[in-house]
Design an enzyme around this catalytic site. Structure first.
Site, PDB file in Angstrom:
ATOM      1  N   ASP A   1       9.263   2.976  -0.991  1.00 32.87           N
ATOM      2  CA  ASP A   1       8.258   3.723  -0.365  1.00 32.87           C
ATOM      3  C   ASP A   1       8.858   3.325   1.300  1.00 32.87           C
ATOM      4  O   ASP A   1       8.518   2.465   1.656  1.00 32.87           O
ATOM      5  CB  ASP A   1       7.061   3.270  -0.674  1.00 32.87           C
ATOM      6  CG  ASP A   1       5.878   3.961   0.065  1.00 32.87           C
ATOM      7  OD1 ASP A   1       4.861   3.764   0.007  1.00 32.87           O
ATOM      8  OD2 ASP A   1       6.314   4.429   1.050  1.00 32.87           O
TER       9      ASP A   1
ATOM     10  N   TYR B   1       0.885  -1.157  -0.006  1.00 32.30           N
ATOM     11  CA  TYR B   1      -0.076   0.045  -0.060  1.00 32.30           C
ATOM     12  C   TYR B   1       0.780   1.467   0.013  1.00 32.30           C
ATOM     13  O   TYR B   1       1.926   1.352   0.869  1.00 32.30           O
ATOM     14  CB  TYR B   1      -0.741   0.092   1.211  1.00 32.30           C
ATOM     15  CG  TYR B   1      -1.802   1.189   1.250  1.00 32.30           C
ATOM     16  CD1 TYR B   1      -1.510   2.248   2.501  1.00 32.30           C
ATOM     17  CD2 TYR B   1      -2.700   1.377   0.725  1.00 32.30           C
ATOM     18  CE1 TYR B   1      -2.170   3.264   2.628  1.00 32.30           C
ATOM     19  CE2 TYR B   1      -3.544   2.542   0.852  1.00 32.30           C
ATOM     20  CZ  TYR B   1      -3.314   3.419   1.841  1.00 32.30           C
ATOM     21  OH  TYR B   1      -4.053   4.629   2.243  1.00 32.30           O
TER      22      TYR B   1
ATOM     23  N   LYS C   1       5.459   9.722   8.269  1.00 30.61           N
ATOM     24  CA  LYS C   1       5.259   9.445   9.405  1.00 30.61           C
ATOM     25  C   LYS C   1       6.439  10.006  10.169  1.00 30.61           C
ATOM     26  O   LYS C   1       6.353  11.264  10.817  1.00 30.61           O
ATOM     27  CB  LYS C   1       5.110   7.851   9.490  1.00 30.61           C
ATOM     28  CG  LYS C   1       4.044   7.183   8.992  1.00 30.61           C
ATOM     29  CD  LYS C   1       3.903   5.978   8.772  1.00 30.61           C
ATOM     30  CE  LYS C   1       2.906   5.127   7.850  1.00 30.61           C
ATOM     31  NZ  LYS C   1       1.527   5.392   8.296  1.00 30.61           N
TER      32      LYS C   1
END
Ligand code: KE4
Length: 431
Positions: A246, A151, A274
């Site tokens: 990623d 994802y 994050k």
């Protein structure tokens, strides 16, 4: 009362959830928070400090979500809070360049050397969509390879699932995404070299980039097989495509330099989120100067953002990265904590569950198979996972409210709380 079960009420959470559902889709601002896959009322959180979160009914819980990763130092780290409070006095956002953006850009380049030039945005999704646009602009190619089960945020082009024609075609995996938006997205299988080779053989000159979670953490934690990331590095080079790591989850988590430092594989572009914002909304993407000079206003790839690099978010991000940089032993401490939980779960489960752990990330899969890929992950019994989640929640342990997410450790998790968690996990498997 069951061993360790705490007298938990969720009266106020239930009230707020009903009110929220009247004004917010599903009552939440991000779907996983709705506790849909564990079939419970989500806990509305009132405060957090260290490794604990407290919900609106006053239940204090040990937090293993850590806001899905940003909370690597624990909640409300004094130094970060102090710097953010101080920064607020100078205004929240200017829409103009600031010294802090230079400081954070340099810090990112120092800690992640492959990100020689980087651009701040406001989320991991924004970082991913911008990195892909940059890769397409740089290579003048359209196709992208992603991996089933990985994802990368909610950008249209990556909300895909394998199409009917096995894996080579992809179709939208969300309403509202036109088929045209996903026709250039090819889907391969994580840890399956042949599935990648096939796509490159079929599209030798059309693939702009391969985007991969260097450690998959969105199908639960699935580690790259030895050599898999190196294979991706080689095949992308061979065909003139870019490799995008990623690292929204793994960045500054697996090591100070992220997964690329941990595994020693350098991508062409990296996306961050994050931890880079220290709990404030920051994403970032970057890579070699020759690639990033494609990005506006230097180059023809357009990308922009009102709040990108704003002074409050950059303050939180800078302080968080400085604390991590000043104390590199944190990564060993984090790994030991995660190993303790993983070992307790593995021993208690006795083959009835598969526990994958790397650094401060881990997942307990309710399957007797080893989980080394997407098929293994989806073989899990999600109903058992929901039961396990509820068992821990009722004992004051707040773990990922979905099987296909990760548990996150922070430097604030105390030995005592780790032991309490191991005890509860052991009790679950032996109850
Ligand atoms: P955001 O747009 O949510 O900041 O980042 C998207 C993203 C990109 N890449 C990876 C590898 C990610 O894991 C994410 C987002 N992670 C999820 C947790 N699996 C965020 C939690 C949520 O969606 O609420």
């Amino acid at each position: 009362m069951d061993k360790g079960r705490e007298s938990l009420t969720d009266v106020r959470s239930k009230e707020l959830f009903e009110a929220a559902k009247r004004h917010i889709p599903g009552g939440v601002n991000s779907p996983v928070r709705a506790f849909g896959s564990v079939g419970r009322t989500p806990r509305f959180i009132a405060s957090a400090k260290g490794d604990r979160i407290t919900d609106v009914d006053g239940n204090e819980m040990i937090d293993y979500v850590c806001s899905w990763g940003p909370g690597i130092l624990g909640h409300a780290h004094p130094r970060v809070i102090e710097k953010v409070k101080e920064a607020c006095g100078y205004g929240l956002t200017y829409g103009a360049p600031t010294e802090k953006e230079v400081c954070l850009a340099k810090l990112i380049s120092e800690l992640v050397p492959s990100m020689e030039v980087n651009r701040l945005v406001s989320s991991g999704t924004e970082a991913v969509m911008s990195a892909i646009r940059t890769a397409r602009g740089y290579t003048k190619r359209d196709k992208i390879i992603k991996f089933k089960g990985c994802y990368h945020g909610h950008w249209d082009g990556l909300l895909v699932k394998a199409g009917s024609a096995a894996l080579t075609t992809s179709v939208p995996d969300s309403a509202g995404v036109p088929a045209d938006y996903t026709k250039h997205t090819l889907v391969a299988l994580y840890n399956n070299k042949e599935s990648v080779e096939k796509l490159f053989h079929e599209n030798p000159k059309d693939i702009a980039a391969v985007i991969v979670e260097p450690v998959a953490a969105n199908m639960g934690v699935v580690l790259p097989e030895p050599g898999f990331l190196g294979f991706l590095r080689e095949i992308t080079r061979e065909y003139g495509a870019l490799l995008i790591f990623d690292e929204v989850i793994t960045g500054f988590r697996l090591a100070l330099g992220g997964a690329q430092e941990y595994f020693g594989i350098l991508p062409d572009l990296t996306t961050l989120g994050k931890i880079v914002g220290g709990g404030m909304p920051i994403g970032a993407y970057g890579g070699r100067r020759e690639i990033m000079r494609m990005v506006s206003p230097d180059g023809p790839v357009y990308q922009a953002g009102t709040l990108s690099g704003n002074p409050i978010a950059t303050t939180a991000g800078i302080e968080t990265l400085l604390i991590l940089k000043e104390d590199p032993l944190i990564y060993k401490r984090l790994e030991k904590k995660a190993e303790r939980i993983a070992e307790a779960a593995r021993e208690a489960a006795g083959g009835k569950a598969c526990v994958n752990q790397i650094g401060s990330l881990l997942s307990v899969f309710f399957t007797e198979r080893e989980v080394k890929d997407y098929e293994g992950a989806v073989s899990s019994d999600t109903a058992r996972y929901a039961e396990y989640f509820g068992y821990l929640l009722e004992r004051g342990i707040y773990t990922a409210p979905a099987q296909f997410e990760a548990m996150f450790l922070s430097d604030a998790h105390t030995d005592e709380d780790i032991e309490k968690t191991c005890r509860a996990i052991r009790q679950y498997f032996t109850s």
